[in-house]
Design a protein around this motif. Sequence first.
Motif, PDB file in Angstrom:
ATOM      1  N   ASP A 578      26.609 -16.011 -14.976  1.00  0.00           N
ATOM      2  CA  ASP A 578      27.185 -15.701 -16.286  1.00  0.00           C
ATOM      3  C   ASP A 578      26.335 -14.679 -17.041  1.00  0.00           C
ATOM      4  O   ASP A 578      25.187 -14.391 -16.700  1.00  0.00           O
ATOM      5  N   ASN A 579      26.924 -14.117 -18.075  1.00  0.00           N
ATOM      6  CA  ASN A 579      26.279 -13.034 -18.821  1.00  0.00           C
ATOM      7  C   ASN A 579      24.992 -13.463 -19.493  1.00  0.00           C
ATOM      8  O   ASN A 579      24.068 -12.655 -19.650  1.00  0.00           O
ATOM      9  N   ALA A 580      24.923 -14.737 -19.894  1.00  0.00           N
ATOM     10  CA  ALA A 580      23.696 -15.224 -20.542  1.00  0.00           C
ATOM     11  C   ALA A 580      22.516 -15.142 -19.582  1.00  0.00           C
ATOM     12  O   ALA A 580      21.401 -14.734 -19.962  1.00  0.00           O
ATOM     13  N   LYS A 588      21.962  -5.391 -16.369  1.00  0.00           N
ATOM     14  CA  LYS A 588      23.294  -4.979 -16.805  1.00  0.00           C
ATOM     15  C   LYS A 588      24.060  -4.492 -15.585  1.00  0.00           C
ATOM     16  O   LYS A 588      23.576  -3.650 -14.827  1.00  0.00           O
ATOM     17  N   LEU A 589      25.233  -5.058 -15.371  1.00  0.00           N
ATOM     18  CA  LEU A 589      26.038  -4.730 -14.200  1.00  0.00           C
ATOM     19  C   LEU A 589      27.109  -3.710 -14.558  1.00  0.00           C
ATOM     20  O   LEU A 589      27.756  -3.807 -15.597  1.00  0.00           O
ATOM     21  N   ASP A 590      27.288  -2.753 -13.669  1.00  0.00           N
ATOM     22  CA  ASP A 590      28.384  -1.798 -13.789  1.00  0.00           C
ATOM     23  C   ASP A 590      29.161  -1.871 -12.487  1.00  0.00           C
ATOM     24  O   ASP A 590      28.772  -1.284 -11.469  1.00  0.00           O
TER      25      ASP A 590
END
Length: 592
Positions: A578-580, A588-590
């Motif tokens: 998850d983002n947390a 940071k994912l792209d």
Amino acid sequence: MYRSHNCGELTAANINQEVTLAGWVQKSRDKGFMNWVDLRDRYGITQLLFDDRTDKDTFEKSRTLGREFVIQVKGKVIERESKNKNIATGEIEILVSELNILNAAITPPFTIEDETDGGEETRMKFRYLDIRRNPVKNALLFRHKVAMEVRKFLSDEGFCEIETPYLIKSTPEGARDFVVPSRMNEGQFYALPQSPQTFKQLLMVGGMDKYFQIVKCFRDEDLRADRQPEFTQIDCEMAFVEQEDILNVFEGLTRHLLKELKGIEVEKFPRMTYDHAMKTYGNDKPDIRFAMEFGELNAVAQHKDFGVFNSAELVVGIAAPKCGEMTRKEIDALIEWVKRPQVGASGMVYVKCNEDGTYKSSVDKFYDQDDLKQWANLTGAKSGDMIFILSGAADKTRTQLSALRMELATRLGLRNPEVFAPLWVVDFPLLELDEDPSPTGELAQQSGRWHAMHHPFTSPKPEDMKLLETDPGKVRANAYDMVLNGNEIGGGSIRIHDKATQQLMFKYLGFSEEEAKNQFGFLMDAFQYGAPPHGGLAFGLDRLVAILGGQETIRDFIAFPKNNSGRDVMIDAPSAIDNAQLDELHIKLDLK
């Protein structure tokens, strides 16, 4: 107490005893007023008898049992009328007086039996059920026995088991690393070890003298039947040793395992140079349970008008025993087999060695009987055999013929899994040219540079050191592999133990002084404090266990293996986080 005995130990000697058993319901057979249930645990199967005439309530309760219910029973051991000689408990059964259902079970997705109806993907998804089946259970128990015998032997030889770290530094050599982001050190990463190589060398600097570890290692590389992203090594290192010392110890270990686990005495451990293995068998891990050695035919095949042979760098053949009666259809199918992309040959020539001493070939138009007789002599062919010949670029052709040799041996039943033929392959090249770019690090992406055939800490043969400047491709390594039945089960080397030689090695591998210091400065610094001569070896435990168990695929000998895509389909890993968590790790994912 859930049980007084397990399901594999009761015999006629226990008749009239009151016992308590627990386990899983294998199957039941309801005969109206009697119900028989096979109760299974890790140790075996015991037959239970529920009798309507002795205990109606217990009998009725038994009729609700389904496959894989977990139950506990109490009752009396009685003689079984219809005895089963195929199981240890086949002379007795339990007349049940009390039944407790510990856990009900839904119908499993495949039958929990030796011969199951479950496909591989389904069984991997429900691996915990697959482990209940005897083939998988017994494979894991066999792995345990191998590991225990390894520990016993090495401990008796004075080795000390020491754990090394799992969170280490990423290095550009070898396969791709699995990396682990560090939450507390923003933008920095650990790597999971591909092996404990530098740590075991540091243990030698530390004076531990003889180290071993049964250790998990990790490589992010393409998978196959004998490779997993995480695997287990029997990792060893010794101080104040030469190559012969190490070979003697691990010949001893292999003899011990074969004797204790298979009841087989092995006397000979042949030594074969890398060059001889490649020339004679086409690979550096030859299966010597059978012959079919290569015969090079350039001198006796390139004097006629057959352009295919005349233009080839190498013409080479093997004699397949007792294959002279192969039909044209069978031969054509074999030709198509070598043309497959996995092998890559453009064609194949064959010669039948007739019983009357004459020869019949697919190139009779170009070669006479005297020519074909010379081919037979060079390949060791006898009457009734068939010679198969490939030609082309030397290295590629040897690889293709090696694949054909193994395929023929399999078809001819020459690869008996109960026959064991170990050998040492020695005198490997120290360096080899990296002809194709590799995606593992900036340096390794450069095509055409030298890289270490084993790893950059392998010592050159002392007599070849002078060749590093003039002809690095001819420098031999102080390295050795143990091969068992056509599989490399272990490899190692005498290590570089002084800073100057290690710096020189890094230079020839394309490292600048700064790069070498950044990556391996800790090891070269350690060498300055009195590093002893040392060397070691690592066996692949997964592969070793599989071969000793009569298999060549390692998956069934691993409790929870990954599939061919590196996924654990049971727990669905790898998976997104998850983002947390990503924020905590400063990632940071792209994914566009």
